[in-house]
Design a protein around this motif. Sequence first.
Motif, mmCIF file in Angstrom:
data_model
loop_
_atom_site.group_PDB
_atom_site.id
_atom_site.type_symbol
_atom_site.label_atom_id
_atom_site.label_comp_id
_atom_site.label_asym_id
_atom_site.label_seq_id
_atom_site.Cartn_x
_atom_site.Cartn_y
_atom_site.Cartn_z
ATOM 1 N N TYR A 126 -8.378 30.433 -1.429
ATOM 2 C CA TYR A 126 -7.169 31.072 -1.957
ATOM 3 C C TYR A 126 -5.911 30.349 -1.479
ATOM 4 O O TYR A 126 -4.991 30.086 -2.267
ATOM 5 N N HIS A 127 -5.871 30.010 -0.195
ATOM 6 C CA HIS A 127 -4.700 29.301 0.327
ATOM 7 C C HIS A 127 -4.563 27.916 -0.307
ATOM 8 O O HIS A 127 -3.440 27.434 -0.524
ATOM 9 N N ALA A 128 -5.695 27.282 -0.599
ATOM 10 C CA ALA A 128 -5.630 25.988 -1.282
ATOM 11 C C ALA A 128 -5.110 26.147 -2.708
ATOM 12 O O ALA A 128 -4.332 25.318 -3.198
ATOM 13 N N ALA A 129 -5.521 27.227 -3.390
ATOM 14 C CA ALA A 129 -5.065 27.441 -4.768
ATOM 15 C C ALA A 129 -3.575 27.743 -4.825
ATOM 16 O O ALA A 129 -2.906 27.418 -5.820
ATOM 17 N N GLU A 167 -4.138 30.050 -12.175
ATOM 18 C CA GLU A 167 -5.128 29.652 -11.178
ATOM 19 C C GLU A 167 -4.909 30.388 -9.857
ATOM 20 O O GLU A 167 -5.867 30.785 -9.183
ATOM 21 N N VAL A 168 -3.654 30.577 -9.474
ATOM 22 C CA VAL A 168 -3.373 31.318 -8.242
ATOM 23 C C VAL A 168 -3.822 32.770 -8.379
ATOM 24 O O VAL A 168 -4.419 33.349 -7.458
ATOM 25 N N ALA A 169 -3.531 33.375 -9.532
ATOM 26 C CA ALA A 169 -3.975 34.756 -9.755
ATOM 27 C C ALA A 169 -5.494 34.854 -9.761
ATOM 28 O O ALA A 169 -6.073 35.821 -9.242
ATOM 29 N N ARG A 170 -6.139 33.865 -10.322
ATOM 30 C CA ARG A 170 -7.604 33.862 -10.317
ATOM 31 C C ARG A 170 -8.144 33.763 -8.891
ATOM 32 O O ARG A 170 -9.089 34.477 -8.522
ATOM 33 N N ALA A 171 -7.547 32.905 -8.076
ATOM 34 C CA ALA A 171 -7.998 32.777 -6.687
ATOM 35 C C ALA A 171 -7.778 34.075 -5.918
ATOM 36 O O ALA A 171 -8.605 34.466 -5.085
ATOM 37 N N GLY A 172 -6.665 34.774 -6.193
ATOM 38 C CA GLY A 172 -6.442 36.057 -5.537
ATOM 39 C C GLY A 172 -7.486 37.090 -5.926
ATOM 40 O O GLY A 172 -7.960 37.864 -5.079
ATOM 41 N N ALA A 173 -7.863 37.113 -7.208
ATOM 42 C CA ALA A 173 -8.906 38.044 -7.644
ATOM 43 C C ALA A 173 -10.254 37.691 -7.018
ATOM 44 O O ALA A 173 -11.023 38.577 -6.620
ATOM 45 N N GLU A 174 -10.554 36.410 -6.907
ATOM 46 C CA GLU A 174 -11.814 36.005 -6.281
ATOM 47 C C GLU A 174 -11.829 36.359 -4.797
ATOM 48 O O GLU A 174 -12.882 36.701 -4.244
ATOM 49 N N LEU A 175 -10.675 36.292 -4.139
ATOM 50 C CA LEU A 175 -10.606 36.724 -2.742
ATOM 51 C C LEU A 175 -10.863 38.222 -2.632
ATOM 52 O O LEU A 175 -11.557 38.678 -1.708
ATOM 53 N N ALA A 176 -10.315 38.998 -3.564
ATOM 54 C CA ALA A 176 -10.588 40.440 -3.561
ATOM 55 C C ALA A 176 -12.071 40.717 -3.786
ATOM 56 O O ALA A 176 -12.649 41.628 -3.173
ATOM 57 N N VAL A 177 -12.706 39.926 -4.646
ATOM 58 C CA VAL A 177 -14.155 40.072 -4.855
ATOM 59 C C VAL A 177 -14.907 39.788 -3.557
ATOM 60 O O VAL A 177 -15.842 40.509 -3.184
ATOM 61 N N ALA A 178 -14.499 38.736 -2.845
ATOM 62 C CA ALA A 178 -15.170 38.390 -1.585
ATOM 63 C C ALA A 178 -14.984 39.484 -0.539
ATOM 64 O O ALA A 178 -15.909 39.789 0.224
ATOM 65 N N GLU A 179 -13.800 40.092 -0.493
ATOM 66 C CA GLU A 179 -13.563 41.167 0.476
ATOM 67 C C GLU A 179 -14.418 42.395 0.159
ATOM 68 O O GLU A 179 -15.005 42.999 1.065
ATOM 69 N N GLN A 180 -14.498 42.761 -1.113
ATOM 70 C CA GLN A 180 -15.347 43.894 -1.478
ATOM 71 C C GLN A 180 -16.823 43.578 -1.256
ATOM 72 O O GLN A 180 -17.593 44.434 -0.807
ATOM 73 N N ASP A 181 -17.202 42.353 -1.563
ATOM 74 C CA ASP A 181 -18.593 41.960 -1.348
ATOM 75 C C ASP A 181 -18.945 41.993 0.134
ATOM 76 O O ASP A 181 -20.073 42.349 0.504
ATOM 77 N N LEU A 182 -17.994 41.638 0.996
ATOM 78 C CA LEU A 182 -18.252 41.690 2.434
ATOM 79 C C LEU A 182 -18.525 43.124 2.884
ATOM 80 O O LEU A 182 -19.472 43.379 3.640
ATOM 81 N N LEU A 183 -17.688 44.060 2.440
ATOM 82 C CA LEU A 183 -17.914 45.457 2.818
ATOM 83 C C LEU A 183 -19.273 45.944 2.329
ATOM 84 O O LEU A 183 -19.981 46.672 3.043
ATOM 85 N N LEU A 184 -19.642 45.530 1.128
ATOM 86 C CA LEU A 184 -20.938 45.936 0.593
ATOM 87 C C LEU A 184 -22.081 45.318 1.395
ATOM 88 O O LEU A 184 -23.066 45.994 1.726
ATOM 89 N N ARG A 185 -21.948 44.037 1.744
ATOM 90 C CA ARG A 185 -23.008 43.384 2.515
ATOM 91 C C ARG A 185 -23.143 43.987 3.907
ATOM 92 O O ARG A 185 -24.257 44.167 4.415
ATOM 93 N N VAL A 186 -22.012 44.296 4.544
ATOM 94 C CA VAL A 186 -22.077 44.911 5.875
ATOM 95 C C VAL A 186 -22.763 46.266 5.799
ATOM 96 O O VAL A 186 -23.629 46.593 6.625
ATOM 97 N N ALA A 187 -22.383 47.078 4.805
ATOM 98 C CA ALA A 187 -22.992 48.404 4.675
ATOM 99 C C ALA A 187 -24.490 48.292 4.397
ATOM 100 O O ALA A 187 -25.306 49.015 4.994
ATOM 101 N N GLU A 188 -24.865 47.386 3.504
ATOM 102 C CA GLU A 188 -26.286 47.239 3.177
ATOM 103 C C GLU A 188 -27.096 46.806 4.395
ATOM 104 O O GLU A 188 -28.174 47.350 4.670
#
Length: 481
Positions: free
Chosen positions: A126-129, A195-216
């Motif tokens: 995201y920071h690179a984008a 592209e910046v907006a897309r990277a921000g959305a992908e970061l949000a996906v990664a954050e939600q995926d992390l919470l899901l992986r930790v819970a699982e």
Amino acid sequence: MGAARALRRDRGHRLAAGDGARLPGAARGGGTPVRDRGRAAGDGGAPLHARGGRRLVVRGPVRDGHPSPAQRAASAPLRAVSTLARATAAAVLALLALPAQAVDLAALARLAQERDAELAAARAAYHAAIERRPQAKAALLPEVGFGADASRTWLRDRSGKGSDAAYNNYRYTLSLTQPLFRRDRWIALRQADAEVARAGAELAVAEQDLLLRVAERYFAVLAARADLDFARSEKAAIAHQLAQARRRFEVGLVAVTDVREAEARHDQAVAAEIAAANALDSAVEALAEITGETHRELADAPADLPLARPEPEAMDAWVATAAERNPELEAARRALEAARAEVHRRRAGHLPTLDLVASHAYEDLNFGGIAKVKRLDSTVALQLQVPIYAGGAVVSATREAAERAAEARQRLELARRRTTRAVRDAYRGVLTAISRVEALRRAVVSAETALEATEAGFEAGTRTIVDVLNAQRDLHRARRD
């Protein structure tokens, strides 16, 4: 004792053996130990033992009674240090004996947000984008440059009418270029925003995926630990039934087949315990992959955890909410937007470009030594470039970008369908899980009643050991579920 010299006792209550004192052969051969024949005050009342072939030398005083005040004063610091060391060791052992503090799901989530490698990679992406926008904007801003050159020239006359000469030339130039019309660069700026907006959305996906992986993985560890506990409980129960079957067989109340059946079930329980322990270790390692630390002491989920139904209880409402707020869909939309902008940017290669060019130069020239010139030149110009033919590169690049846009459009549709299916499955899964938990609670009560009835029938002789083992297994499975 004839071969040994006499032991002498002096007034200072000291015992010493002579320099040539040796034990007799009987003592060397493993006979009875040599003891002093008489004991007197000051001898310490201790027998003297010796081994064969060695001299017995007692150096230093052998005293009765308590140490003197001077000795007690000298040993006081040592006793204090020894007491402190024992107290420190006891404190360390007490701390080591304390159970490790259990970690709950919230603490694991916070730790994972700091240490998860996958989330860290998404943040770096995201920071690179973000840097794409200033790069695209820089192409629209003025470009300033400075140049300098110095040269020396040697002239040699071959006609005989002139003379040889050498001279220096100097030039310094300051230039400025300001794009006035660059259609492709303006499109690239809008593309960078997408592209910046897309990277921000992908970061949000990664954050939600992390919470899901930790819970699982957190609940996977709890489930594996519960499986191990139930496997051990089942093994203990089967071991009890096995011992009871053996006692009954010894008195002739049951056949040997009941004992063999109990032994087979016990062996299966041992194998199940080994598999459950391995599964627990694997689950702990999977959690450590996210947090970077190994956590074996995890806090159990609350037993009275409320099972709330979805609000509102309308599947279509949840699907509509996901279509608006799902970050994965947002990333796909931004990817399509960037792909469409790329088509327009490539097509802009057919358009002319217009730049404003300005320069300021200082020249110090010597034309063959004939005329020296020092001057300042300032120039302002408009540069127009009209592309006529580029070998078909612009047309080909435009077609490629159009196909990429079609690909992005289909990926967006695929993401929309997957999101709809996932929301519907999750909605039905929540309702099904609530009903299943209520049914499993009733199943535990039913399994306990069935086990009691089976054990009573076994005592009465109407049920077999196999029936008891099956009832115990059903109860353990119901509790585990």
